[in-house]
Motif scaffolding. Structure first.
Motif, PDB file in Angstrom:
ATOM      1  N   ASP A   3      30.064   2.105   5.365  1.00  0.00           N
ATOM      2  CA  ASP A   3      30.811   1.768   6.582  1.00  0.00           C
ATOM      3  C   ASP A   3      31.461   0.397   6.469  1.00  0.00           C
ATOM      4  OD1 ASP A   3      30.132   4.195   7.761  1.00  0.00           O
ATOM      5  OD2 ASP A   3      28.416   3.342   8.849  1.00  0.00           O
ATOM      6  N   ALA A   4      30.720  -0.583   5.960  1.00  0.00           N
ATOM      7  CA  ALA A   4      31.261  -1.945   5.815  1.00  0.00           C
ATOM      8  C   ALA A   4      32.387  -1.961   4.787  1.00  0.00           C
ATOM      9  CB  ALA A   4      30.147  -2.911   5.426  1.00  0.00           C
TER      10      ALA A   4
ATOM     11  N   ALA B  70      32.037  -8.653  -1.190  1.00  0.00           N
ATOM     12  CA  ALA B  70      32.371  -9.294   0.089  1.00  0.00           C
ATOM     13  C   ALA B  70      31.462  -8.858   1.230  1.00  0.00           C
ATOM     14  CB  ALA B  70      33.828  -9.007   0.442  1.00  0.00           C
ATOM     15  N   VAL B  71      31.132  -7.555   1.288  1.00  0.00           N
ATOM     16  CA  VAL B  71      30.425  -7.055   2.480  1.00  0.00           C
ATOM     17  C   VAL B  71      29.132  -6.304   2.187  1.00  0.00           C
ATOM     18  CG1 VAL B  71      32.544  -6.923   3.839  1.00  0.00           C
ATOM     19  CG2 VAL B  71      31.779  -4.907   2.573  1.00  0.00           C
TER      20      VAL B  71
ATOM     21  N   LEU C  23      24.519  16.010 -10.466  1.00  0.00           N
ATOM     22  CA  LEU C  23      25.154  15.928  -9.149  1.00  0.00           C
ATOM     23  C   LEU C  23      26.179  14.808  -9.196  1.00  0.00           C
ATOM     24  CD1 LEU C  23      22.013  16.254  -6.862  1.00  0.00           C
ATOM     25  CD2 LEU C  23      23.627  18.044  -7.510  1.00  0.00           C
ATOM     26  N   ARG C  24      27.382  15.076  -8.720  1.00  0.00           N
ATOM     27  CA  ARG C  24      28.455  14.096  -8.844  1.00  0.00           C
ATOM     28  C   ARG C  24      28.763  13.357  -7.554  1.00  0.00           C
ATOM     29  NH1 ARG C  24      27.752  12.680 -13.523  1.00  0.00           N
ATOM     30  NH2 ARG C  24      28.037  14.253 -15.089  1.00  0.00           N
ATOM     31  N   GLY C  25      28.111  13.685  -6.470  1.00  0.00           N
ATOM     32  CA  GLY C  25      28.276  12.935  -5.232  1.00  0.00           C
ATOM     33  C   GLY C  25      27.236  11.836  -5.153  1.00  0.00           C
ATOM     34  N   PRO C  26      27.324  10.987  -4.170  1.00  0.00           N
ATOM     35  CA  PRO C  26      26.354   9.895  -4.038  1.00  0.00           C
ATOM     36  C   PRO C  26      24.976  10.425  -3.624  1.00  0.00           C
ATOM     37  CG  PRO C  26      27.784   9.958  -2.137  1.00  0.00           C
ATOM     38  CD  PRO C  26      28.327  10.978  -3.111  1.00  0.00           C
ATOM     39  N   GLN C  27      23.916   9.817  -4.137  1.00  0.00           N
ATOM     40  CA  GLN C  27      22.562  10.210  -3.771  1.00  0.00           C
ATOM     41  C   GLN C  27      22.243   9.755  -2.353  1.00  0.00           C
ATOM     42  OE1 GLN C  27      20.467  12.181  -5.632  1.00  0.00           O
ATOM     43  NE2 GLN C  27      22.340  12.394  -6.808  1.00  0.00           N
ATOM     44  N   ASP C  28      22.688   8.590  -1.987  1.00  0.00           N
ATOM     45  CA  ASP C  28      22.522   8.056  -0.637  1.00  0.00           C
ATOM     46  C   ASP C  28      23.929   7.808  -0.122  1.00  0.00           C
ATOM     47  OD1 ASP C  28      22.103   6.658   1.688  1.00  0.00           O
ATOM     48  OD2 ASP C  28      20.820   5.139   0.813  1.00  0.00           O
ATOM     49  N   SER C  29      24.408   8.686   0.721  1.00  0.00           N
ATOM     50  CA  SER C  29      25.812   8.624   1.126  1.00  0.00           C
ATOM     51  C   SER C  29      26.137   7.424   2.014  1.00  0.00           C
ATOM     52  CB  SER C  29      26.222   9.918   1.817  1.00  0.00           C
ATOM     53  OG  SER C  29      25.460  10.118   2.985  1.00  0.00           O
ATOM     54  N   ALA C  30      25.141   6.618   2.363  1.00  0.00           N
ATOM     55  CA  ALA C  30      25.394   5.437   3.173  1.00  0.00           C
ATOM     56  C   ALA C  30      25.556   4.176   2.325  1.00  0.00           C
ATOM     57  CB  ALA C  30      24.257   5.236   4.174  1.00  0.00           C
ATOM     58  N   ARG C  31      25.316   4.288   1.019  1.00  0.00           N
ATOM     59  CA  ARG C  31      25.353   3.136   0.121  1.00  0.00           C
ATOM     60  C   ARG C  31      26.166   3.456  -1.130  1.00  0.00           C
ATOM     61  NH1 ARG C  31      23.859  -0.176   3.613  1.00  0.00           N
ATOM     62  NH2 ARG C  31      21.812   0.046   4.501  1.00  0.00           N
TER      63      ARG C  31
ATOM     64  N   SER D  71      34.335   0.555   3.946  1.00  0.00           N
ATOM     65  CA  SER D  71      35.465   1.251   4.542  1.00  0.00           C
ATOM     66  C   SER D  71      36.257   0.346   5.459  1.00  0.00           C
ATOM     67  CB  SER D  71      34.976   2.491   5.290  1.00  0.00           C
ATOM     68  OG  SER D  71      36.051   3.177   5.873  1.00  0.00           O
ATOM     69  N   THR D  72      35.548  -0.394   6.282  1.00  0.00           N
ATOM     70  CA  THR D  72      36.195  -1.344   7.203  1.00  0.00           C
ATOM     71  C   THR D  72      36.933  -2.423   6.415  1.00  0.00           C
ATOM     72  OG1 THR D  72      34.541  -0.937   8.900  1.00  0.00           O
ATOM     73  CG2 THR D  72      35.790  -2.989   9.067  1.00  0.00           C
ATOM     74  N   TYR D  73      36.294  -2.969   5.398  1.00  0.00           N
ATOM     75  CA  TYR D  73      36.901  -4.000   4.561  1.00  0.00           C
ATOM     76  C   TYR D  73      38.173  -3.500   3.899  1.00  0.00           C
ATOM     77  CZ  TYR D  73      37.346  -7.525   0.873  1.00  0.00           C
ATOM     78  OH  TYR D  73      37.808  -8.511   0.041  1.00  0.00           O
ATOM     79  N   LEU D  74      38.110  -2.313   3.340  1.00  0.00           N
ATOM     80  CA  LEU D  74      39.265  -1.770   2.614  1.00  0.00           C
ATOM     81  C   LEU D  74      40.415  -1.357   3.538  1.00  0.00           C
ATOM     82  CD1 LEU D  74      37.430   0.346  -0.106  1.00  0.00           C
ATOM     83  CD2 LEU D  74      38.607  -1.842  -0.417  1.00  0.00           C
ATOM     84  N   SER D  75      40.111  -1.111   4.787  1.00  0.00           N
ATOM     85  CA  SER D  75      41.168  -0.677   5.711  1.00  0.00           C
ATOM     86  C   SER D  75      41.895  -1.867   6.348  1.00  0.00           C
ATOM     87  CB  SER D  75      40.597   0.241   6.772  1.00  0.00           C
ATOM     88  OG  SER D  75      39.701  -0.458   7.621  1.00  0.00           O
ATOM     89  N   ARG D  76      41.494  -3.086   6.046  1.00  0.00           N
ATOM     90  CA  ARG D  76      42.148  -4.271   6.592  1.00  0.00           C
ATOM     91  C   ARG D  76      43.498  -4.479   5.959  1.00  0.00           C
ATOM     92  NH1 ARG D  76      39.009  -9.400   5.901  1.00  0.00           N
ATOM     93  NH2 ARG D  76      37.538  -8.519   4.515  1.00  0.00           N
TER      94      ARG D  76
END
Length: 58
Positions: free
Chosen positions: A50-51, A44-45, A7-15, A53-58
């Protein structure tokens, strides 16, 4: 049960698991960043998508 390496996607899509090459490849492509930039964000985060994504969008 161990991760299925086919499987090539993340196992835990939140981490983001920086120790898994296939997850790093998935997240660097998804965020459009280098491995180094992704590692910088995780340092950093933490490994929350989610964290990061927020960091990279700054």
């Amino acid at each position: 049960m161990a991760d299925d390496k086919n499987l090539r996607g993340p196992q835990d899509s939140a981490r983001v698991a920086m120790g898994e090459d296939y997850e790093v490849a998935y997240w660097t492509k998804k965020f459009g960043v280098s491995r180094e930039r992704l590692q910088e964000a995780v340092d950093a985060v933490g490994n929350s998508v989610d964290a990061i994504s927020t960091y990279l969008s700054r």
